[in-house]
Design a protein around this motif. Sequence first.
Motif, PDB file in Angstrom:
ATOM      1  N   PRO A  26      21.584  40.867 -91.837  1.00  0.00           N
ATOM      2  CA  PRO A  26      20.578  40.673 -90.786  1.00  0.00           C
ATOM      3  C   PRO A  26      21.155  40.741 -89.380  1.00  0.00           C
ATOM      4  O   PRO A  26      20.481  41.203 -88.453  1.00  0.00           O
ATOM      5  CB  PRO A  26      20.022  39.275 -91.091  1.00  0.00           C
ATOM      6  N   LEU A  27      22.419  40.310 -89.209  1.00  0.00           N
ATOM      7  CA  LEU A  27      23.009  40.329 -87.878  1.00  0.00           C
ATOM      8  C   LEU A  27      23.250  41.752 -87.390  1.00  0.00           C
ATOM      9  O   LEU A  27      23.029  42.056 -86.219  1.00  0.00           O
ATOM     10  CB  LEU A  27      24.316  39.543 -87.881  1.00  0.00           C
ATOM     11  N   THR A 174      11.439  31.879 -88.895  1.00  0.00           N
ATOM     12  CA  THR A 174      12.831  32.228 -89.187  1.00  0.00           C
ATOM     13  C   THR A 174      13.786  31.263 -88.491  1.00  0.00           C
ATOM     14  O   THR A 174      14.758  30.787 -89.089  1.00  0.00           O
ATOM     15  CB  THR A 174      13.122  33.674 -88.731  1.00  0.00           C
ATOM     16  N   ILE A 175      13.502  30.962 -87.218  1.00  0.00           N
ATOM     17  CA  ILE A 175      14.335  30.015 -86.467  1.00  0.00           C
ATOM     18  C   ILE A 175      14.304  28.639 -87.120  1.00  0.00           C
ATOM     19  O   ILE A 175      15.335  27.974 -87.277  1.00  0.00           O
ATOM     20  CB  ILE A 175      13.867  29.932 -85.000  1.00  0.00           C
ATOM     21  N   ALA A 176      13.108  28.198 -87.520  1.00  0.00           N
ATOM     22  CA  ALA A 176      12.967  26.869 -88.143  1.00  0.00           C
ATOM     23  C   ALA A 176      13.749  26.793 -89.449  1.00  0.00           C
ATOM     24  O   ALA A 176      14.428  25.784 -89.722  1.00  0.00           O
ATOM     25  CB  ALA A 176      11.486  26.567 -88.380  1.00  0.00           C
ATOM     26  N   VAL A 177      13.672  27.852 -90.270  1.00  0.00           N
ATOM     27  CA  VAL A 177      14.392  27.852 -91.543  1.00  0.00           C
ATOM     28  C   VAL A 177      15.899  27.795 -91.298  1.00  0.00           C
ATOM     29  O   VAL A 177      16.628  27.031 -91.966  1.00  0.00           O
ATOM     30  CB  VAL A 177      14.029  29.105 -92.366  1.00  0.00           C
ATOM     31  N   MET A 178      16.393  28.568 -90.325  1.00  0.00           N
ATOM     32  CA  MET A 178      17.824  28.571 -90.033  1.00  0.00           C
ATOM     33  C   MET A 178      18.292  27.199 -89.559  1.00  0.00           C
ATOM     34  O   MET A 178      19.348  26.704 -89.967  1.00  0.00           O
ATOM     35  CB  MET A 178      18.139  29.637 -88.978  1.00  0.00           C
ATOM     36  N   GLY A 194      21.935  30.921 -93.589  1.00  0.00           N
ATOM     37  CA  GLY A 194      20.598  30.590 -93.104  1.00  0.00           C
ATOM     38  C   GLY A 194      19.848  31.792 -92.593  1.00  0.00           C
ATOM     39  O   GLY A 194      18.624  31.887 -92.745  1.00  0.00           O
ATOM     40  N   ALA A 195      20.579  32.747 -91.968  1.00  0.00           N
ATOM     41  CA  ALA A 195      19.916  33.942 -91.438  1.00  0.00           C
ATOM     42  C   ALA A 195      19.263  34.744 -92.559  1.00  0.00           C
ATOM     43  O   ALA A 195      18.113  35.193 -92.440  1.00  0.00           O
ATOM     44  CB  ALA A 195      20.924  34.810 -90.691  1.00  0.00           C
ATOM     45  N   LEU A 196      19.986  34.925 -93.649  1.00  0.00           N
ATOM     46  CA  LEU A 196      19.422  35.673 -94.772  1.00  0.00           C
ATOM     47  C   LEU A 196      18.228  34.934 -95.365  1.00  0.00           C
ATOM     48  O   LEU A 196      17.206  35.552 -95.696  1.00  0.00           O
ATOM     49  CB  LEU A 196      20.487  35.881 -95.843  1.00  0.00           C
TER      50      LEU A 196
END
Length: 509
Positions: A26-27, A174-178, A194-196
């Motif tokens: 993802p990065l 996505t931010i909240a999950v990370m 966390g990103a994945l």
Amino acid sequence: MRAAQLKAVLPRELLASVVVFLVALPLCMGIAIASGLPPAKGLITGIIGGLVVGFLAGSKLQVSGPAAGLAVLVFELVRQHGVAMLGPILLLAGLLQLLAGRFRLGCWFRVTAPAVVYGMLAGIGVLIVLSQVHVMLDAVPKPSGLDNLAAFPAAVAQALPSFGWQAGLLGLSTIAVMWLWEKFRPHSLRFVPGALLGVGLATIASLLLALQVKRVEVPENLAEAIDWLRPADLLNLADPTLLIAAFAVAFIASAETLLSAAAVDRMHSGERADFDRELSAQGIGNMLCGLLGALPMTGVIVRSSANVQAGATTRMSTIFHGLWLLLFVLLLSSVLQSIPVASLAGVLVYTGFKLVDLKAFRGLGRYGRMPMFTYAATALAIIFTDLLTGVLIGFGLTLAKLAWKASRLKISLIDLPQEGEMELRLVGAATFLKVPALTQVLGTIPTGATVHVPLNNLSYIDHSCLELLEEWGRANASKGSKLLIESRGLKRRLEGRLRTTVGVGAAAT
């Protein structure tokens, strides 16, 4: 490596490579989008960083690939000069890195003051956040950070009546999950990035709910994403602005790489990094990226730390992660095309916030206020102007501090117990900047006094101050004054020069 050793470490290296691959996937795409380029460009850079630089690197456990720290600079270069000129700039930047490594200049790239580096990363982090919040709304970011900030209310207003709000929710999710995963993930699943996880859940939700959002565009054939360097474009490097850009990319990429390599060395007890070899490997990697029209690369701390924490002990894990990226793009490109762009933007927003390291800012306070001021000034200059200007301002402040430190001189005129004798005590560095102050003190010495001037407390004295002392001795010798320069510790030629000066006595005490 012997067959028995290879058999022993291979399972651990394969596991570590999968972890790094899951972090890098993802990065690589998100950084490409933040740079204003297609996601496939970032994947190509990640593949080269694994397969090529991973094999040549001087730091066996460091992972190379596209870096958020260069996204702002690349975005600006593409906006000003076009995508076609990114290749020649990277080719020259890589060549500079390769030459620097061959001439063993790696240690000099680490001379950069930490306050400038941290301030640079903080400024880049703010710019990434300001630009990617627009991408989270499926909008187009503006050219500068201030423009992005000013346009944000309008972007939100436009997103509400359209499908932009759906994209915004995916990005925020996505931010909240990370964030939640970083805070509460179980120890047994610590290797799951966390990103994945955030991107994966956002992608599944967007497909199940059939959300009308922008998705990643990846060509079915990776060769379609390659823009080969055209020889005619190399002629444009005669433009001074492009030469400056190449030097800027080379310097920032090298500084970030070697700082990351030093950080990786602190994470393990194995073989230490060879900084010159690492710099040469990065140069070769960036030259290849320039030839293929991909993003620039650096050594990256997030993927490198994941590699170390996953148990890697050799360079095989880095090489394998590049292989997994290549196979995934070749065989599962349809999966990548399902990923919402807003979710990748959320990853970059989270990464941007992490770059603004307030703990590092507070830590600089141990060394005084000036490093904290340099950090803040560098970050603000990058936000309000551009990356290169901000870095130059940071270096300027660092040099100004050094000049101020080097020019500090304490001048004291002290009466000695013997009648008519005085001591002109100089502590610090006597440079031309202190000639006016020294002249003023010399003017207060009474006629007929014998003045002792010990130079032992000076770290440096230049010719302007020496000539001033000599001139005062000559001018006042006829009035009965004497100037005795006590020059222990200075070179004999300096002592000889002082002894032969008319009207000046010199004593080696």
